[in-house]
Design a protein around this motif. Sequence first.
Motif, PDB file in Angstrom:
ATOM      1  N   HIS A 385      -1.008   1.085  -1.090  1.00  0.00           N
ATOM      2  CA  HIS A 385       0.013   2.101  -1.393  1.00  0.00           C
ATOM      3  C   HIS A 385      -0.348   3.390  -0.644  1.00  0.00           C
ATOM      4  CE1 HIS A 385       2.219  -0.178  -4.418  1.00  0.00           C
ATOM      5  NE2 HIS A 385       1.052  -0.668  -4.769  1.00  0.00           N
ATOM      6  N   ASN A 386      -0.709   3.184   0.605  1.00  0.00           N
ATOM      7  CA  ASN A 386      -1.107   4.325   1.431  1.00  0.00           C
ATOM      8  C   ASN A 386       0.049   5.313   1.604  1.00  0.00           C
ATOM      9  OD1 ASN A 386      -2.774   5.806   3.113  1.00  0.00           O
ATOM     10  ND2 ASN A 386      -2.020   4.791   4.964  1.00  0.00           N
ATOM     11  N   LYS A 387      -0.269   6.594   1.562  1.00  0.00           N
ATOM     12  CA  LYS A 387       0.745   7.651   1.776  1.00  0.00           C
ATOM     13  C   LYS A 387       0.204   8.572   2.875  1.00  0.00           C
ATOM     14  CE  LYS A 387       3.210   6.762  -2.068  1.00  0.00           C
ATOM     15  NZ  LYS A 387       2.449   6.239  -3.160  1.00  0.00           N
ATOM     16  N   PRO A 388       1.111   9.280   3.563  1.00  0.00           N
ATOM     17  CA  PRO A 388       0.619  10.180   4.607  1.00  0.00           C
ATOM     18  C   PRO A 388      -0.433  11.133   4.053  1.00  0.00           C
ATOM     19  CG  PRO A 388       3.018  10.062   4.644  1.00  0.00           C
ATOM     20  CD  PRO A 388       2.571   9.298   3.442  1.00  0.00           C
ATOM     21  N   GLY A 389      -1.527  11.211   4.744  1.00  0.00           N
ATOM     22  CA  GLY A 389      -2.579  12.155   4.338  1.00  0.00           C
ATOM     23  C   GLY A 389      -3.592  11.580   3.360  1.00  0.00           C
ATOM     24  N   ALA A 390      -3.287  10.399   2.781  1.00  0.00           N
ATOM     25  CA  ALA A 390      -4.169   9.855   1.736  1.00  0.00           C
ATOM     26  C   ALA A 390      -5.569   9.566   2.264  1.00  0.00           C
ATOM     27  CB  ALA A 390      -3.566   8.590   1.142  1.00  0.00           C
ATOM     28  N   GLU A 391      -5.639   9.214   3.545  1.00  0.00           N
ATOM     29  CA  GLU A 391      -6.937   8.790   4.094  1.00  0.00           C
ATOM     30  C   GLU A 391      -7.969   9.919   4.206  1.00  0.00           C
ATOM     31  OE1 GLU A 391      -4.298   7.505   7.027  1.00  0.00           O
ATOM     32  OE2 GLU A 391      -5.524   8.282   8.666  1.00  0.00           O
ATOM     33  N   TYR A 392      -7.489  11.180   4.273  1.00  0.00           N
ATOM     34  CA  TYR A 392      -8.445  12.276   4.483  1.00  0.00           C
ATOM     35  C   TYR A 392      -9.466  12.373   3.355  1.00  0.00           C
ATOM     36  CZ  TYR A 392      -5.334  13.330   8.264  1.00  0.00           C
ATOM     37  OH  TYR A 392      -4.591  13.206   9.395  1.00  0.00           O
ATOM     38  N   LEU A 393      -9.028  11.959   2.169  1.00  0.00           N
ATOM     39  CA  LEU A 393      -9.920  12.030   1.007  1.00  0.00           C
ATOM     40  C   LEU A 393     -11.216  11.234   1.236  1.00  0.00           C
ATOM     41  CD1 LEU A 393     -10.185  12.931  -2.008  1.00  0.00           C
ATOM     42  CD2 LEU A 393      -9.135  10.768  -2.625  1.00  0.00           C
ATOM     43  N   VAL A 394     -11.108  10.109   1.962  1.00  0.00           N
ATOM     44  CA  VAL A 394     -12.281   9.229   2.086  1.00  0.00           C
ATOM     45  C   VAL A 394     -12.854   9.128   3.500  1.00  0.00           C
ATOM     46  CG1 VAL A 394     -11.869   7.800   0.061  1.00  0.00           C
ATOM     47  CG2 VAL A 394     -10.675   7.256   2.185  1.00  0.00           C
ATOM     48  N   LYS A 405      -3.257  -0.664  10.218  1.00  0.00           N
ATOM     49  CA  LYS A 405      -2.289  -0.082   9.279  1.00  0.00           C
ATOM     50  C   LYS A 405      -1.054  -0.952   9.205  1.00  0.00           C
ATOM     51  CE  LYS A 405      -3.498   4.767   9.250  1.00  0.00           C
ATOM     52  NZ  LYS A 405      -3.246   6.090   9.800  1.00  0.00           N
ATOM     53  N   SER A 406      -0.587  -1.200   7.996  1.00  0.00           N
ATOM     54  CA  SER A 406       0.708  -1.854   7.834  1.00  0.00           C
ATOM     55  C   SER A 406       1.553  -0.925   6.970  1.00  0.00           C
ATOM     56  CB  SER A 406       0.537  -3.226   7.182  1.00  0.00           C
ATOM     57  OG  SER A 406      -0.004  -3.052   5.902  1.00  0.00           O
ATOM     58  N   ARG A 407       2.711  -1.385   6.535  1.00  0.00           N
ATOM     59  CA  ARG A 407       3.636  -0.505   5.810  1.00  0.00           C
ATOM     60  C   ARG A 407       2.973   0.086   4.554  1.00  0.00           C
ATOM     61  NH1 ARG A 407       7.556  -2.123   2.566  1.00  0.00           N
ATOM     62  NH2 ARG A 407       6.997  -4.277   2.974  1.00  0.00           N
ATOM     63  N   MET A 408       2.199  -0.739   3.849  1.00  0.00           N
ATOM     64  CA  MET A 408       1.671  -0.297   2.567  1.00  0.00           C
ATOM     65  C   MET A 408       0.155  -0.098   2.554  1.00  0.00           C
ATOM     66  SD  MET A 408       2.085  -2.240  -1.036  1.00  0.00           S
ATOM     67  CE  MET A 408       3.783  -2.685  -1.051  1.00  0.00           C
ATOM     68  N   VAL A 409      -0.518  -0.738   3.529  1.00  0.00           N
ATOM     69  CA  VAL A 409      -1.981  -0.782   3.453  1.00  0.00           C
ATOM     70  C   VAL A 409      -2.622  -0.213   4.719  1.00  0.00           C
ATOM     71  CG1 VAL A 409      -3.979  -2.302   3.141  1.00  0.00           C
ATOM     72  CG2 VAL A 409      -1.827  -2.868   2.028  1.00  0.00           C
ATOM     73  N   ALA A 410      -3.649   0.611   4.544  1.00  0.00           N
ATOM     74  CA  ALA A 410      -4.446   1.075   5.683  1.00  0.00           C
ATOM     75  C   ALA A 410      -5.873   0.597   5.462  1.00  0.00           C
ATOM     76  CB  ALA A 410      -4.404   2.593   5.766  1.00  0.00           C
ATOM     77  N   ARG A 411      -6.513   0.134   6.556  1.00  0.00           N
ATOM     78  CA  ARG A 411      -7.879  -0.373   6.423  1.00  0.00           C
ATOM     79  C   ARG A 411      -8.741   0.215   7.538  1.00  0.00           C
ATOM     80  NH1 ARG A 411      -8.494  -6.384   5.015  1.00  0.00           N
ATOM     81  NH2 ARG A 411      -9.899  -5.430   3.514  1.00  0.00           N
ATOM     82  N   PHE A 412      -9.934   0.589   7.165  1.00  0.00           N
ATOM     83  CA  PHE A 412     -10.842   1.237   8.120  1.00  0.00           C
ATOM     84  C   PHE A 412     -12.236   0.639   7.979  1.00  0.00           C
ATOM     85  CE2 PHE A 412      -7.679   4.192   6.538  1.00  0.00           C
ATOM     86  CZ  PHE A 412      -7.133   4.711   7.704  1.00  0.00           C
ATOM     87  N   VAL A 413     -12.829   0.301   9.137  1.00  0.00           N
ATOM     88  CA  VAL A 413     -14.233  -0.090   9.130  1.00  0.00           C
ATOM     89  C   VAL A 413     -14.999   1.129   9.610  1.00  0.00           C
ATOM     90  CG1 VAL A 413     -15.958  -1.683  10.034  1.00  0.00           C
ATOM     91  CG2 VAL A 413     -13.611  -2.469   9.654  1.00  0.00           C
ATOM     92  N   VAL A 414     -15.857   1.671   8.766  1.00  0.00           N
ATOM     93  CA  VAL A 414     -16.517   2.934   9.110  1.00  0.00           C
ATOM     94  C   VAL A 414     -18.038   2.836   9.016  1.00  0.00           C
ATOM     95  CG1 VAL A 414     -14.563   4.392   8.401  1.00  0.00           C
ATOM     96  CG2 VAL A 414     -16.313   3.809   6.739  1.00  0.00           C
ATOM     97  N   GLN A 415     -18.670   3.739   9.778  1.00  0.00           N
ATOM     98  CA  GLN A 415     -20.129   3.766   9.791  1.00  0.00           C
ATOM     99  C   GLN A 415     -20.633   4.759   8.755  1.00  0.00           C
ATOM    100  OE1 GLN A 415     -21.360   4.298  13.801  1.00  0.00           O
ATOM    101  NE2 GLN A 415     -22.569   2.422  13.658  1.00  0.00           N
TER     102      GLN A 415
END
Length: 415
Positions: A385-394, A405-415
């Motif tokens: 349920h990703n929304k614009p800007g939601a990713e900055y939190l994490v 990224k798809s319509r509803m889901v964003a996924r990130f592999v991070v170090q």
Amino acid sequence: MIINKFGGVSIKDTASVQRMAKICSNYILNGVIVVSAMGKMTNMLESLAQAYFAKKETKNIYNQFVEFHTIIIKQLFQDENHEVFKNVDVFFKALKDKLSQAPELNYDFEYDQIVPFGELLATTIVSQYLNLMGQKVIWRDIRKSLKTDHTYRDAKVDWKLSEGLTKTNFNDLENTIYLTQGYIGSDSNNMSTSLGREGSDYTAAILANILNAEKVVVWKDVLGVMCADPQWIPNAPIIPKLSYLDAIELAFFGAKVIHPKTIKPLQNKNIPLQVRSFISTDDEGTIINKFENFDIPPVYIKKEKQVLISIKPFDFSFIVEENLSHIFGILAAHQIKVNLMQNSAISFSIVVDNELGRVDKVIKELKKFYNVKYNELLELITIRHNKPGAEYLVLNGRKILVEQKSRMVARFVVQ
Ligand code: ADP
Ligand code: ASP
Ligand code: MG
């Protein structure tokens, strides 16, 4: 009839067992109570299985395991002649006996002959304590009802066999409280098997499906399913209502509050799942049911200890269907689950859990056929349920290695 499940944290010490007994007397009249091992006992048994298999010293860990339970029993039962002491002794002796024999060649098999002792001890102690507190409870060995194949440590349920046996062994549900183990089962040779770590939620769902329960309640140390693990994002709000679809996706992506296999047996029979707190018992928690997918706030999920493996043919040729089928054959043979994948012309990348020993072996095997590079100790962050800007939190300042990224889901592999 309701299936109630209590996890390791809810019975981690004497005071917790006493609190759990109060919840049972306030909320449970009949049906089945599923209980997992106390506190971190499965981790301890995992170390014991490793030492045993490596033919190292096991006495120390065994003694710690015995001592942990003995202290709790002595505090719960004042009467030294209470039969619980004899009941637990049977299991302590059986475990000791097992450790005195030479291990077979299959580690997963040996693991499954050792880890069930956590659940067997916990259910013995808790059922005797509930009886002492005046609640009539009947102990059942789930291995006589829940039959599986021989995939040790990740056993697949034999639904047909289990259905007949479960219905026979749990036959008086309206007038009885049965108490049994989560997480374990047995194969056609009556050897113990396990359903995968954290599998007790799944056991509750299996029993609910077979016994046509009206609801499953899992008692947790959180208020319900929240918009993130509160240990990670402390002020994450609770989600009061969740669809089966959202629940299965969140669990699959790694929201550890529910085991991913729990949802299907419940969805198939429209059985609601309530996730509620054993600390704040007045709160209703989260209800997972046949709701339409409605708009909920972004939900954050983090999977740690991830490995990103990039696979390329030696000769700069394209990665085509034959390669993919070959690669997946190798992954399946090593029981590796893929959490994320991405391909380009000449490269195929996967993200997998760094499970003990398995990833090393699979990389070694892949290196026979491909150029393989890998990065360890990564995190896989999913925002449903990703929304614009939601990713900055994490993501603040994190190095992103893969992004999808798809319509509803964003996924990130991070170090
Ligand atoms: P059990 O005692 O039944 O085994 P778990 O420890 O497996 O329970 O699950 C509860 C834990 O799940 C919580 O302590 C919390 O840290 C974690 N968790 C992860 N994601 C979430 C989430 N989205 N909502 C609530 N809890 C979560
Ligand atoms: N005791 C098992 C584990 O720790 C099963 C469970 O807790 O659900 O994995
Ligand atoms: Mg758990």
